[in-house]
Design an enzyme around this catalytic site. Structure first.
Site, mmCIF file in Angstrom:
data_model
loop_
_atom_site.group_PDB
_atom_site.id
_atom_site.type_symbol
_atom_site.label_atom_id
_atom_site.label_comp_id
_atom_site.label_asym_id
_atom_site.label_seq_id
_atom_site.Cartn_x
_atom_site.Cartn_y
_atom_site.Cartn_z
ATOM 1 N N ASP A 1 0.848 -1.180 0.000
ATOM 2 C CA ASP A 1 0.000 0.000 0.000
ATOM 3 C C ASP A 1 0.888 1.236 0.000
ATOM 4 O O ASP A 1 1.705 1.422 0.898
ATOM 5 C CB ASP A 1 -0.899 0.007 1.235
ATOM 6 C CG ASP A 1 -2.313 0.454 0.925
ATOM 7 O OD1 ASP A 1 -2.452 1.408 0.144
ATOM 8 O OD2 ASP A 1 -3.267 -0.138 1.457
ATOM 9 N N ASP B 1 -2.873 4.513 -2.580
ATOM 10 C CA ASP B 1 -3.972 5.063 -1.799
ATOM 11 C C ASP B 1 -4.340 6.469 -2.278
ATOM 12 O O ASP B 1 -3.462 7.321 -2.470
ATOM 13 C CB ASP B 1 -3.548 5.105 -0.325
ATOM 14 C CG ASP B 1 -4.661 5.514 0.604
ATOM 15 O OD1 ASP B 1 -5.661 4.790 0.684
ATOM 16 O OD2 ASP B 1 -4.515 6.566 1.266
ATOM 17 N N GLU C 1 -6.028 3.936 -6.402
ATOM 18 C CA GLU C 1 -7.356 4.105 -5.811
ATOM 19 C C GLU C 1 -7.863 5.500 -6.121
ATOM 20 O O GLU C 1 -7.173 6.493 -5.880
ATOM 21 C CB GLU C 1 -7.297 3.927 -4.295
ATOM 22 C CG GLU C 1 -8.666 4.098 -3.636
ATOM 23 C CD GLU C 1 -8.602 4.406 -2.149
ATOM 24 O OE1 GLU C 1 -9.544 4.039 -1.428
ATOM 25 O OE2 GLU C 1 -7.616 5.035 -1.712
ATOM 26 N N HIS D 1 -11.212 -2.818 3.033
ATOM 27 C CA HIS D 1 -11.138 -2.406 4.431
ATOM 28 C C HIS D 1 -11.977 -1.172 4.743
ATOM 29 O O HIS D 1 -12.159 -0.832 5.920
ATOM 30 C CB HIS D 1 -9.681 -2.130 4.809
ATOM 31 C CG HIS D 1 -9.081 -0.980 4.066
ATOM 32 N ND1 HIS D 1 -8.813 -1.033 2.702
ATOM 33 C CD2 HIS D 1 -8.706 0.263 4.465
ATOM 34 C CE1 HIS D 1 -8.304 0.114 2.317
ATOM 35 N NE2 HIS D 1 -8.230 0.925 3.354
ATOM 36 N N ASP D 2 -12.501 -0.495 3.723
ATOM 37 C CA ASP D 2 -13.312 0.700 3.913
ATOM 38 C C ASP D 2 -14.799 0.461 3.678
ATOM 39 O O ASP D 2 -15.595 1.387 3.828
ATOM 40 C CB ASP D 2 -12.849 1.810 2.949
ATOM 41 C CG ASP D 2 -11.536 2.433 3.351
ATOM 42 O OD1 ASP D 2 -11.198 2.423 4.546
ATOM 43 O OD2 ASP D 2 -10.816 2.933 2.451
#
Length: 549
Positions: free
Chosen positions: A103, A205, A247, A321-322
């Site tokens: 990440d 990210d 992302e 995860h969100d």
């Protein structure tokens, strides 16, 4: 980025798996997952058929946002282990033909990063311009009224200098100043360091935020974005066989090829969220989700399949995860949990692109069912609770929305066994284990011949075995049907017909000619099909995929 079978990149037939380290597996009993715990579970991923492991941040961090606030890009957070542990993870994953994707969080750092600590000392500090500073507004207060994504002002006062620094997320996550070439050079140096260690790529990210221009107010997909990504490709990724996934909550089918177009050479994929946000309320967003509407949902995927049919590659996901658990958001996490989890997976995995499995999705894990705000841990949820209840929303209404869509739904510990703490830890977990682990866990799924885990294995194996799933053209069928999700995939005379009942009701429907095929059942959850004729009757949450002979 080409979709040709002849020169396709190494990752095109692979399936990704996201690990949120804090919640995956705890090896030392402190209640927090760690890298040795991940190593212990690599055989689970190998048995599942995973080829790419996206690892959420494990860098040194004060954990204001569970690792997305990085204090040292070159260090491993001691909570998760050591650099020696990480090197062992790389080696053990490679031995199982699994590539590690790191990440990359470079829109912001932690306010505990040495860069920021230096920058905050004085207005002429050597690293001052690594971040974004402004004088107070006339008369005092923040420079403008911009709000942070996690609630509250997007500016915080730095008492050492009397200036404000900018942060799109929390005050503990100051935004980097990407207009500064020295800062960019340090980011690229750090990326090359990780590439030299042997990672397989980066998940980037909120990458669409790095090109912002505060003067013009262009934050998302700002004017400098693609200039920076192209520079990043040249300086940190050139000549490497790396997987790069950006992302972006703001990318659309109109802008997607600016990221992934073959001639531009930026990224391999983007995580886009149009299919997620189309189910959100126009005012209250995810905290007041709209009822699920299948035709609109399908249409988003169909447009993305068409947009990236020749350039780029779709990143296929419903969980991360969100986000809430897919079976709770799109399926039936009670009576039809197993069948609906299979149906959702079938619809996703037979599309063109790289499917991503989020930890626990492969066994059909469900949303948390918290009853009190003290059970939540997520910074976004806690901040917005105080903000919104302060404006009159009741605790009950907020928690109802949070139990549907808050980020902690995906962060309850991985359910490995029916034993204490679901086999996640021998200690007290950092966030509560879901009580349904007693009947919903990996150990029991491994013993279930026709369970959710076995279904995921079949889907992943089919992708490796059949080029039509990897490279075939996607054509939507029955686009307006309220309950059936149907499409075909076609390549070099081979056709795959996929029909999924996305409802808890039995359905009968006339099939268009494209879906009337005879051949091999790749998936038939409610009994053999072999042939699809002019009319079909499907059980609740049934899914069918027939490969034409």
């Amino acid at each position: 980025m080409t979709t040709s079978t002849a020169d396709a990149p190494w990752w095109t037939d692979r399936v990704g798996y996201q690990i949120y380290p804090r919640s995956f597996a705890d090896s030392d009993g402190d209640g927090i997952g760690d890298i040795p715990g991940i190593i212990d579970k690599l055989d689970h991923l190998a048995d599942l058929g995973i080829g790419v492991l996206w690892l959420s941040p494990v860098y040194t961090s004060p954990m204001a946002d569970n690792g997305y606030d990085i204090a040292d890009y070159y260090g491993i957070e001691p909570t998760f282990g050591t650099m020696e542990d990480f090197d062992r993870l790389l080696a053990e994953a490679k031995a199982r033909d699994i590539g590690i994707v790191m990440d990359l969080v470079v829109n912001h750092t932690s306010d505990q990063h040495n860069w920021f600590l230096n920058a905050a000392k004085s207005t002429d500090a050597p690293l001052r311009e690594f971040y974004i500073w402004r004088d107070p507004a006339p008369g005092g207060g923040p420079p403008d009224d911009r709000q942070a994504f996690f609630g509250g002002p997007a500016w915080s006062l730095s008492p050492e200098t009397g200036q404000y620094y900018f942060h799109l997320f929390s005050p503990g996550q100051p935004d980097l100043n990407w207009r500064n070439p020295e800062m960019r050079a340090e980011v690229y140096r750090m990326m090359r360091w990780w590439v030299d260690k042997g990672i397989a790529g980066f998940r980037m990210d909120v990458i669409d935020l790095i090109g912002k221009d505060l003067t013009t107010g262009e934050i998302e997909e700002g004017p400098y974005l693609h200039e920076y990504i192209q520079e990043m490709r040249r300086e940190a990724l050139a000549g490497e066989h790396l997987l790069t996934i950006g992302e972006s909550w703001n990318v659309t089918t109109d802008t997607a090829l600016l990221y992934t177009g073959r001639d531009r050479g930026e990224l391999d994929m983007v995580f886009q969220f149009e299919h997620i946000v189309q189910g959100w309320d126009a005012v209250h967003g995810k905290w007041a989700p709209k009822p699920f509407h299948l035709p609109e949902f399908k249409s988003v995927f169909a447009r993305w399949q068409e947009t990236l049919s020749k350039d780029g590659w779709n990143a296929l996901f419903l969980n991360n995860h969100d986000l809430p658990r897919a079976v709770s958001r799109y399926g039936d996490d009670d009576e039809h949990r197993v069948d609906s989890a299979k149906a959702i997976a079938t619809a996703l995995h037979f599309m063109k692109g790289m499917p991503f499995v989020y930890q626990g999705e492969e066994i059909g894990m469900t949303n948390a069912a918290f009853t009190h705000i003290d059970q939540f841990r997520d910074l976004e949820t806690l901040n917005l609770f105080h903000e919104w209840t302060g404006q009159g929303m009741t605790d009950t209404d907020f928690i109802r929305g949070a139990n549907a869509n808050a980020r902690d739904n995906a962060r309850t510990p991985m359910q490995w066994t029916s034993g204490p703490q679901a086999g996640f830890t021998s200690g007290t977990p950092w966030i509560e284990v879901h009580p349904n682990h007693r009947h919903l866990n990996v150990a029991q799924e491994r013993e279930t011949e026709d369970g959710v885990l076995a279904h995921y294995k079949r889907l992943i194996a089919a992708r490796r075995a059949h080029p039509v799933i990897v490279h075939g053209r996607y054509d939507a069928q029955l686009a307006d049907h309220e309950k059936l999700w149907a499409y075909t995939r076609s390549l070099d005379g081979t056709t795959l017909a996929v029909i999924v009942n996305m409802s808890g009701a039995s359905v009968e429907a006339d099939l268009p000619p494209a879906l009337r095929v005879t051949g091999q059942d790749l998936i038939a959850t409610h009994g053999p099909r072999g042939a699809l004729s002019d009319r079909i009757r499907m059980a609740p949450w049934e899914s069918v995929a027939v490969l034409a002979a």
